[in-house]
Scaffold this motif. Structure first.
Motif, PDB file in Angstrom:
ATOM      1  N   VAL A 197     -10.290   2.756 -13.659  1.00 58.22           N
ATOM      2  CA  VAL A 197     -10.428   3.728 -12.568  1.00 58.22           C
ATOM      3  C   VAL A 197     -10.490   2.997 -11.233  1.00 58.22           C
ATOM      4  CG1 VAL A 197     -11.921   5.497 -11.538  1.00 58.22           C
ATOM      5  CG2 VAL A 197     -11.600   5.432 -14.014  1.00 58.22           C
ATOM      6  N   PHE A 198     -11.320   1.957 -11.170  1.00 61.65           N
ATOM      7  CA  PHE A 198     -11.480   1.198  -9.930  1.00 61.65           C
ATOM      8  C   PHE A 198     -10.170   0.518  -9.519  1.00 61.65           C
ATOM      9  CE2 PHE A 198     -12.693  -2.729  -7.634  1.00 61.65           C
ATOM     10  CZ  PHE A 198     -13.344  -2.145  -6.554  1.00 61.65           C
ATOM     11  N   LYS A 199      -9.470  -0.051 -10.521  1.00 63.10           N
ATOM     12  CA  LYS A 199      -8.223  -0.761 -10.244  1.00 63.10           C
ATOM     13  C   LYS A 199      -7.158   0.178  -9.650  1.00 63.10           C
ATOM     14  CE  LYS A 199      -4.803  -3.741 -12.497  1.00 63.10           C
ATOM     15  NZ  LYS A 199      -4.330  -4.280 -13.796  1.00 63.10           N
ATOM     16  N   THR A 200      -6.981   1.371 -10.267  1.00 64.94           N
ATOM     17  CA  THR A 200      -5.977   2.316  -9.757  1.00 64.94           C
ATOM     18  C   THR A 200      -6.396   2.895  -8.405  1.00 64.94           C
ATOM     19  OG1 THR A 200      -6.980   4.109 -11.060  1.00 64.94           O
ATOM     20  CG2 THR A 200      -5.086   2.967 -12.032  1.00 64.94           C
ATOM     21  N   PHE A 201      -7.724   3.029  -8.207  1.00 61.14           N
ATOM     22  CA  PHE A 201      -8.214   3.524  -6.922  1.00 61.14           C
ATOM     23  C   PHE A 201      -7.876   2.536  -5.810  1.00 61.14           C
ATOM     24  CE2 PHE A 201     -11.715   3.437  -3.769  1.00 61.14           C
ATOM     25  CZ  PHE A 201     -11.466   4.670  -3.173  1.00 61.14           C
ATOM     26  N   ILE A 202      -8.086   1.257  -6.072  1.00 62.87           N
ATOM     27  CA  ILE A 202      -7.785   0.222  -5.073  1.00 62.87           C
ATOM     28  C   ILE A 202      -6.302   0.245  -4.711  1.00 62.87           C
ATOM     29  CG2 ILE A 202      -7.654  -2.284  -4.681  1.00 62.87           C
ATOM     30  CD1 ILE A 202     -10.485  -1.106  -4.401  1.00 62.87           C
ATOM     31  N   VAL A 203      -5.438   0.433  -5.728  1.00 58.15           N
ATOM     32  CA  VAL A 203      -3.990   0.484  -5.479  1.00 58.15           C
ATOM     33  C   VAL A 203      -3.635   1.725  -4.646  1.00 58.15           C
ATOM     34  CG1 VAL A 203      -1.728   0.752  -6.592  1.00 58.15           C
ATOM     35  CG2 VAL A 203      -3.403  -0.819  -7.562  1.00 58.15           C
ATOM     36  N   ALA A 204      -4.367   2.840  -4.875  1.00 56.35           N
ATOM     37  CA  ALA A 204      -4.077   4.097  -4.169  1.00 56.35           C
ATOM     38  C   ALA A 204      -4.721   4.171  -2.785  1.00 56.35           C
ATOM     39  CB  ALA A 204      -4.541   5.283  -5.002  1.00 56.35           C
ATOM     40  N   VAL A 205      -5.677   3.280  -2.494  1.00 53.13           N
ATOM     41  CA  VAL A 205      -6.417   3.339  -1.229  1.00 53.13           C
ATOM     42  C   VAL A 205      -5.518   3.343   0.010  1.00 53.13           C
ATOM     43  CG1 VAL A 205      -7.875   1.929   0.298  1.00 53.13           C
ATOM     44  CG2 VAL A 205      -8.715   2.601  -1.929  1.00 53.13           C
ATOM     45  N   PRO A 206      -4.500   2.461   0.107  1.00 56.15           N
ATOM     46  CA  PRO A 206      -3.657   2.503   1.311  1.00 56.15           C
ATOM     47  C   PRO A 206      -3.024   3.870   1.535  1.00 56.15           C
ATOM     48  CG  PRO A 206      -3.224   0.503   0.066  1.00 56.15           C
ATOM     49  CD  PRO A 206      -4.112   1.351  -0.776  1.00 56.15           C
ATOM     50  N   SER A 207      -2.640   4.556   0.455  1.00 56.53           N
ATOM     51  CA  SER A 207      -2.058   5.895   0.582  1.00 56.53           C
ATOM     52  C   SER A 207      -3.124   6.903   1.010  1.00 56.53           C
ATOM     53  CB  SER A 207      -1.450   6.350  -0.743  1.00 56.53           C
ATOM     54  OG  SER A 207      -0.509   5.417  -1.208  1.00 56.53           O
ATOM     55  N   LEU A 208      -4.290   6.839   0.382  1.00 55.65           N
ATOM     56  CA  LEU A 208      -5.369   7.788   0.681  1.00 55.65           C
ATOM     57  C   LEU A 208      -5.945   7.570   2.081  1.00 55.65           C
ATOM     58  CD1 LEU A 208      -7.240   7.634  -2.757  1.00 55.65           C
ATOM     59  CD2 LEU A 208      -5.831   9.517  -1.909  1.00 55.65           C
ATOM     60  N   PHE A 209      -5.822   6.337   2.585  1.00 57.94           N
ATOM     61  CA  PHE A 209      -6.383   6.034   3.903  1.00 57.94           C
ATOM     62  C   PHE A 209      -5.694   6.825   5.013  1.00 57.94           C
ATOM     63  CE2 PHE A 209      -6.936   3.245   7.698  1.00 57.94           C
ATOM     64  CZ  PHE A 209      -8.314   3.324   7.771  1.00 57.94           C
ATOM     65  N   LEU A 210      -4.459   7.288   4.744  1.00 57.33           N
ATOM     66  CA  LEU A 210      -3.752   8.103   5.733  1.00 57.33           C
ATOM     67  C   LEU A 210      -4.545   9.362   6.070  1.00 57.33           C
ATOM     68  CD1 LEU A 210      -1.196   8.526   7.434  1.00 57.33           C
ATOM     69  CD2 LEU A 210      -0.202   9.709   5.495  1.00 57.33           C
ATOM     70  N   LEU A 211      -5.259   9.924   5.073  1.00 53.80           N
ATOM     71  CA  LEU A 211      -6.105  11.100   5.309  1.00 53.80           C
ATOM     72  C   LEU A 211      -7.167  10.805   6.363  1.00 53.80           C
ATOM     73  CD1 LEU A 211      -6.807  12.405   1.692  1.00 53.80           C
ATOM     74  CD2 LEU A 211      -5.416  13.501   3.429  1.00 53.80           C
ATOM     75  N   VAL A 212      -7.774   9.637   6.225  1.00 53.86           N
ATOM     76  CA  VAL A 212      -8.838   9.240   7.160  1.00 53.86           C
ATOM     77  C   VAL A 212      -8.268   9.088   8.563  1.00 53.86           C
ATOM     78  CG1 VAL A 212     -10.584   7.489   7.669  1.00 53.86           C
ATOM     79  CG2 VAL A 212     -10.034   8.051   5.290  1.00 53.86           C
ATOM     80  N   VAL A 213      -7.096   8.455   8.636  1.00 53.92           N
ATOM     81  CA  VAL A 213      -6.470   8.202   9.937  1.00 53.92           C
ATOM     82  C   VAL A 213      -6.093   9.518  10.616  1.00 53.92           C
ATOM     83  CG1 VAL A 213      -4.467   7.188  11.099  1.00 53.92           C
ATOM     84  CG2 VAL A 213      -5.593   5.943   9.254  1.00 53.92           C
ATOM     85  N   VAL A 214      -5.365  10.391   9.890  1.00 53.27           N
ATOM     86  CA  VAL A 214      -4.832  11.619  10.493  1.00 53.27           C
ATOM     87  C   VAL A 214      -5.939  12.628  10.781  1.00 53.27           C
ATOM     88  CG1 VAL A 214      -3.330  13.613  10.104  1.00 53.27           C
ATOM     89  CG2 VAL A 214      -2.541  11.328   9.501  1.00 53.27           C
ATOM     90  N   ILE A 215      -6.676  13.028   9.725  1.00 49.82           N
ATOM     91  CA  ILE A 215      -7.695  14.074   9.910  1.00 49.82           C
ATOM     92  C   ILE A 215      -8.870  13.547  10.732  1.00 49.82           C
ATOM     93  CG2 ILE A 215      -9.175  15.760   8.764  1.00 49.82           C
ATOM     94  CD1 ILE A 215      -6.150  16.149   8.349  1.00 49.82           C
ATOM     95  N   GLY A 216      -9.286  12.307  10.448  1.00 51.32           N
ATOM     96  CA  GLY A 216     -10.396  11.711  11.214  1.00 51.32           C
ATOM     97  C   GLY A 216     -10.069  11.628  12.690  1.00 51.32           C
TER      98      GLY A 216
END
Length: 431
Positions: free
Chosen positions: A215-234
């Motif tokens: 779970v942690f490994k796939t989350f780390i790989v997905a983080v750059p994609s998910l970080f877009l949410l933080v950038v845009v909505i934040g």
């Protein structure tokens, strides 16, 4: 009340759609015919042309081509694969695991791309063959994919919420974006519950349980994609930039991410830009013609007349909201979401505001309601994409779609009658 303009508008629009005239042209011509009832030909032609042009003269609308382009870049940039891998570690071992992965993946993809069709295309092409291999029926996989793809239109960033902001006269886009989170997630949860029960009933195969390390490994790989949410909505919520500026940042971020993942090359950019331009052109033509019809509605005092009729039926908010929801569900079957939002917002918003409803709350209700129409024939664009990707037919998909429709409608009525599901998050940020 002068009934002739209403009859001309409704009958001409329905007739044009019935004979296969494209929606944008049906809207423009029926608006023109309605104007010809009231004023001479030359002023009518020039007024409609002018309103189509001025309808597109909005800084907020610049966000749409940028979000469309960022959605295309995400679709081609390998982001969907990484989101699916992350979702698989979370729910893969539950009953209907692959169906649940589809729903979570679509919610994440929608939250990043803001496009139901991009989500349906990406999730269907990746998960569809895998679901078949595991013994899931092709039709069930398509039904889950079609309905879950619409959650991305409620979960921000969402082009349709930007269109609603324009049609409503400037409701805060930041407030609408925050208001969409809980209703979108709630709809996704209901879809997951139905999909899980269906899979259990059909005895579909269970996946293997993932370890915390996986779970942690796939989350780390997905983080750059998910970080877009933080950038845009934040960025929007904190006031660092507007929704339009955020959309441009989303394009730059996803482009760099695509190059980083080595899924996008300079050679593939022209086709991505061309696809985005074609989609943007269709959306903008719909917006321009819909804005002309909205102006005609206002000119003929049609919203005020409909408001009087509705409030004459009852002054009970529960009854009025039920009638509006039923009307919108009917409209969504025959009309695409963007023109429906632009045409019916000026009609119904004055009614609900007289009843004391928050325009942000009504925007979420409207978008959530019209999402159902995207999954229904004859004009359900997401339905056609989902069926096409799954290589099946609409007739075969209808049966597994029905319980998923009911889940979406249940979520809609909860959001309608419990305003805090929409308004709690915006209130935390004083929006």
């Amino acid at each position: 009340m002068d009934i002739i303009p209403i009859l001309v508008l409704v009958l001409s629009f329905v007739c044009f759609l019935a004979i296969g005239v494209p929606v944008a042209w049906s809207i423009a011509i029926s608006a023109l015919l309605t104007m010809l009832v009231s004023i001479p030909a030359m002023p009518a032609f020039t007024t409609i042309s002018q309103r189509i042009g001025t309808g597109l003269d909005s800084f907020a609308l610049l966000a749409i081509p940028f979000f469309v382009l960022s959605g295309q870049l995400m679709n081609k940039g390998g982001i969907a694969h990484r989101l699916i891998a992350f979702a698989k570690t979370l729910v893969g071992a539950l009953p209907g695991g692959l169906a649940l992965i589809n729903v979570i993946g679509a919610m994440l993809m929608g939250a990043i791309a803001g496009s139901a069709m991009a989500s349906a295309s990406a999730m269907g092409s990746i998960l569809g063959p895998e679901m078949e291999k595991e013994g899931y029926s092709k039709e069930f996989g398509a039904a889950v994919n079609i309905t879950s793809a619409t959650t991305g239109l409620v979960i921000p960033p969402s082009n349709v919420l930007i269109v609603y902001s324009l049609a409503s006269g400037g409701v805060s886009i930041a407030a609408l974006f925050l208001a969409g989170y809980i209703p979108g997630i709630l709809t996704g949860l209901f879809l997951m519950i139905v999909a899980s029960f269906w899979a259990k009933k059909k005895k579909y195969k269970l996946g293997k349980r993932s370890s915390l390390r996986e779970v942690f490994k796939t989350f780390i790989v997905a983080v750059p994609s998910l970080f877009l949410l933080v950038v845009v909505i934040g960025g929007i919520v904190s006031g660092i930039f507007t929704a339009t500026e955020a959309s441009a940042i989303a394009v730059l971020y996803t482009l760099l991410l695509g190059f980083y993942y080595k899924e996008i090359s300079f050679k593939s950019l022209p086709s991505i830009l061309l696809d985005s331009s074609a989609t943007t052109a269709i959306v903008m033509l719909l917006i321009g013609t819909s804005m002309s019809m909205s102006w005609v509605l206002s000119y003929e005092s049609i919203p005020q007349n409909i408001s009087s009729v509705l409030l004459g039926i009852s002054d009970n908010p529960i009854i009025i909201l039920l009638i509006i929801n039923l009307l919108l569900l009917f409209v969504g079957v025959f009309m695409d979401m963007t023109p429906a939002v632009l045409i019916f917002t000026p009609i119904f918003l004055p009614v609900v505001t007289k009843l004391g409803m928050d325009p942000v709350h009504f925007g979420i209700i409207m978008v959530l309601n019209l999402c159902v129409g995207l999954c229904t024939p004859p004009v359900g664009s997401v339905l056609f994409v989902g069926v096409g990707v799954a290589k099946t037919t609409i007739e075969k998909v209808i049966k597994p779609l029905i319980p998923l429709f009911l889940a979406m409608i249940l979520a809609l009525f909860l959001v309608t009658y419990f305003p805090q599901l929409s308004l709690w998050l915006p209130s935390l940020f004083d929006l």
